[in-house]
Design a protein around this motif. Sequence first.
Motif, PDB file in Angstrom:
ATOM      1  N   SER A  20      26.827  34.715  52.501  1.00 45.67           N
ATOM      2  CA  SER A  20      26.054  34.360  51.326  1.00 45.67           C
ATOM      3  C   SER A  20      26.124  32.854  51.065  1.00 45.67           C
ATOM      4  CB  SER A  20      26.569  35.131  50.109  1.00 45.67           C
ATOM      5  OG  SER A  20      26.516  34.344  48.956  1.00 45.67           O
ATOM      6  N   LEU A  24      20.637  27.395  53.340  1.00 39.61           N
ATOM      7  CA  LEU A  24      19.921  26.128  53.277  1.00 39.61           C
ATOM      8  C   LEU A  24      20.734  25.062  52.553  1.00 39.61           C
ATOM      9  CD1 LEU A  24      16.325  27.431  52.519  1.00 39.61           C
ATOM     10  CD2 LEU A  24      17.235  26.561  54.668  1.00 39.61           C
ATOM     11  N   TYR A 101      14.099  27.847  46.520  1.00 37.70           N
ATOM     12  CA  TYR A 101      14.803  28.137  47.772  1.00 37.70           C
ATOM     13  C   TYR A 101      13.808  28.736  48.767  1.00 37.70           C
ATOM     14  CZ  TYR A 101      19.009  29.405  50.469  1.00 37.70           C
ATOM     15  OH  TYR A 101      19.996  29.482  51.411  1.00 37.70           O
ATOM     16  N   TYR A 219      26.242  24.713  44.417  1.00 36.13           N
ATOM     17  CA  TYR A 219      25.134  25.330  45.144  1.00 36.13           C
ATOM     18  C   TYR A 219      25.610  25.906  46.469  1.00 36.13           C
ATOM     19  CZ  TYR A 219      20.316  25.515  46.918  1.00 36.13           C
ATOM     20  OH  TYR A 219      19.104  25.910  47.415  1.00 36.13           O
ATOM     21  N   SER A 222      27.893  28.847  46.251  1.00 41.04           N
ATOM     22  CA  SER A 222      27.355  29.896  45.373  1.00 41.04           C
ATOM     23  C   SER A 222      28.219  30.077  44.124  1.00 41.04           C
ATOM     24  CB  SER A 222      27.246  31.244  46.101  1.00 41.04           C
ATOM     25  OG  SER A 222      26.648  31.102  47.349  1.00 41.04           O
ATOM     26  N   VAL A 227      27.670  34.810  40.929  1.00 38.16           N
ATOM     27  CA  VAL A 227      27.632  35.573  42.171  1.00 38.16           C
ATOM     28  C   VAL A 227      29.040  35.896  42.679  1.00 38.16           C
ATOM     29  CG1 VAL A 227      26.948  35.459  44.596  1.00 38.16           C
ATOM     30  CG2 VAL A 227      25.395  34.681  42.825  1.00 38.16           C
TER      31      VAL A 227
HETATM   32  N1  TRP Z   1      25.031  28.953  48.873  1.00 30.09           N
HETATM   33  C1  TRP Z   1      23.728  29.196  49.388  1.00 30.09           C
HETATM   34  C2  TRP Z   1      23.373  28.125  50.407  1.00 30.09           C
HETATM   35  O1  TRP Z   1      24.151  27.281  50.709  1.00 30.09           O
HETATM   36  C3  TRP Z   1      22.674  29.215  48.335  1.00 30.09           C
HETATM   37  C4  TRP Z   1      23.029  30.039  47.184  1.00 30.09           C
HETATM   38  C5  TRP Z   1      23.210  29.591  45.951  1.00 30.09           C
HETATM   39  C6  TRP Z   1      23.261  31.420  47.168  1.00 30.09           C
HETATM   40  N2  TRP Z   1      23.537  30.617  45.161  1.00 30.09           N
HETATM   41  C7  TRP Z   1      23.578  31.751  45.876  1.00 30.09           C
HETATM   42  C8  TRP Z   1      23.228  32.394  48.135  1.00 30.09           C
HETATM   43  C9  TRP Z   1      23.857  33.044  45.503  1.00 30.09           C
HETATM   44  C10 TRP Z   1      23.515  33.678  47.775  1.00 30.09           C
HETATM   45  C11 TRP Z   1      23.843  34.013  46.480  1.00 30.09           C
HETATM   46  O2  TRP Z   1      22.283  28.118  50.904  1.00 30.09           O
END
Ligand code: TRP
Length: 451
Positions: A20, A24, A101, A219, A222, A227
Amino acid sequence: MKKRSNFSGKLGFVMSAAASAVGLGNLWRFPYLAAKYGGGTFLLVYLILMVTFGFTLMVGEIGIGRKTGLSVISAYKKLDKRFAFIGIISAFVPALILPYYSVIGGWVCKYTAVFLAGGGTEAVQDGFFTGFITSSVSPLMWFALFVLLTSVIVIMGVEKGIEKCSKIMMPVLIILSIIIAAYGLTTEGALEGLKYYITPDLSKLTAKTVLAALGQLFYSMSLAMGVMVTYGSYMKKETNIESSIRHIELFDTGIAFLAGLMIVPAVYAFSGGDQSALSAGPGLMFITLPKIFNNMAFGGIIGFMFFILVLFAALTSSVSLMETVVSMVQDKLKASRKVATVAVGLFTFALGVPSSLGFGVWSGVSWMGMSILDMFDFISNSILMPLVALMTCLFIGYVIKPSAIVDEVEANGEVFKSKKSFVFITKYIAPIGIVAILISFVAAGLGFLQW
Ligand code: TRP
């Protein structure tokens, strides 16, 4: 009550959380921020924040999740009714991130298709990327495709299959990135660029760089969006929280560093260190990589393989993001999974349209030099996430008290090695640091401070 299914052991937990986390954020966002904010300066700030703030917040969120066994909205409510709103605000962040995203996910789809069709050399032309994103229909269609792919995976409930695939693809992505980075470093001028990427220049350190690094940290890991609370709720009591988190951090940061290594020295080399090329922003990866592939033997095939791997990493993340939003909608509206997913898919598309058009017909809409996509990105990463992080730290530090989390980490007789720094950062450093950064931002917005 239905028993929550668990991750089997530490490896299972680390791998799922990493799937997860890696997306990107690592491959697309980290390199362009590092290039823009002074290379090594950004890298250093990022690494420091990662082992301090990032670690602390992740322990806090996973701890809350495992302690309560609930996902984010209910978790805060259960711990203290008065602070249920923290869970609710956290839950909004994924809904805000998912649309833009997916716009970038659409770009990745487009480049995968271009390389599949053998159009890698076309993509090298200076106007190729700009021509693509400034048009209206084409980026919207690729964006719609990405949202559709994500929704179908969520509706069919085949995440597990996708995750299994990504466990094979992730190592391939790493190996391929190492090869591309090594090749890129042989470009003339790239060593100068490498120096830029890894040497900090503290005279260039600004509050803006720190805020950018902080937003990127949340970011990429996550964090500050609930999350990890949900992930924690699935974690077994026997799994060691502290060492799992250290592994996830290492993995996530390693991949981001590698992506930067692939892109930053190469941009530097191709542009002769020109600051405007380094500050290209969201398009950086798409502008730079085709140039590297073009110089490589079998560049067309390598380019295709690379983009398809990136697409996978993006999909595992977007699926997990959509999953979060869908389960919220399901709970609130008592809708079926299918209906909830379709609704979230449509909402995601609608909210993403401005971000996509913001590079073309709506390019006139801008604020502090940001495009619409940058604005969404800024609101979620530089405003909402720091606020959620701040509230989470204050909640742990002063409402439930750090000992509640410490006990959870030590639940199975484990020793919490970073206990002291966890408590200190949660109670003092993180709140003061985040407030200071936000104040300096507001002061800059009001014109009191050079930003
Ligand atoms: N961390 C993920 C990335 O680097 C993006 C992301 C942000 C994400 N919040 C999340 C992925 C929640 C899954 C759940 O691209």
